[in-house]
Design a protein around this motif. Structure first.
Motif: not given
Length: 257
Positions: A200-215
């Motif tokens: 939100t503040d720095y305008g970074k775009t993310f692609l996240i692979v993760e097993h933690d469904m809460d995250l």
């Protein structure tokens, strides 16, 4: 929204195993996109294909519209596409501050000639990097650990350091490989807050692979689902977790929660 990263028709076989087959996805500029799937779905191989660690046998990867399919990881990094790893790759014998100051690419002091011919310019550049490192440590809640050796950090602190190192680099897209792995609950909130702030503040775009469904549920929109090396579904997490195909893919009907 514009598309920052896209892949189409990606395929990769290892011997008799088809790890990724005709896979495609899009990551919108400014999004935090999640990538999930059951074990063996091909997520890690896809991440390696997207970041250039391995090359596809078919298909294409575009970053900001530029074909980067055959570019080495360091060349993609220079374009602004950074990737982290499930197991943190910090420099254990360096302090937190030193790890951060080492992160920016193509620093003037890395070259032998400027050390002698442009020593003042090198010193000024180092001062800029130092001040930036102080700012990044504050953002990542690492200021109190600035002089601690990276090898002595906890798993969660190493994840924060790895994420902080991406802030030292001029990048627009960050590929996060299981950022929640090995992070205790006390630091998980700090990690998620940092990802949100970078977005939100720095305008970074993310692609996240993760097993933690809460995250994934708290951070990501949209969520892309893989199974058996291929695209299965994509959409908001609340829709994905109710999709019968997704539920079936997760070991025959275990609801994601």
């Amino acid at each position: 929204m514009s598309v920052m990263l896209s892949a189409s028709g990606l395929s990769r076989r290892f011997g008799g195993i088809q790890a990724v087959s005709n896979m495609g996805l899009e990551v919108a500029t400014g999004s935090i996109t999640g990538l999930i799937g059951p074990n063996g779905a091909g997520k890690s191989t896809l991440f390696n294909l997207l970041s250039g660690v391995i090359r596809p046998q078919a298909g294409k990867v575009l970053y900001k519209g530029q074909d980067v399919t055959r570019l080495a990881p360091y060349k993609r990094a220079r374009l602004g596409m950074i990737r982290t790893f499930q197991l943190s790759r910090e420099f254990g014998r360096l302090t937190v501050l030193e790890n951060l100051m080492l992160s920016p690419q193509q620093q003037l002091g890395e070259q032998l000639f400027p050390l002698f011919s442009k020593s003042r310019a090198v010193a000024q550049a180092d001062d800029v990097v130092y001040e930036r490192a102080l700012e990044v440590m504050e953002i990542a809640a690492l200021t109190d650990l600035r002089d601690k050796y990276a090898a002595d950090l906890s798993g969660g602190q190493k994840k924060l350091l790895e994420l902080a190192r991406t802030l030292m680099i001029d990048c627009d897209l960050i590929l996060l490989d299981e950022p929640g792995a090995g992070v205790n609950p006390a630091l998980m909130g700090t990690l998620m807050d940092m990802i949100r702030r970078l977005n939100t503040d720095y305008g970074k775009t993310f692609l996240i692979v993760e097993h933690d469904m809460d995250l994934i549920g708290k951070l990501c929109d949209p969520v892309v689902v893989m199974t058996e090396g291929s695209f299965l579904s994509a959409g908001p997490f609340d829709d994905i977790r109710e999709d019968p195909r997704v539920i079936e893919a997760y070991l025959g009907g275990v609801l994601l929660d």
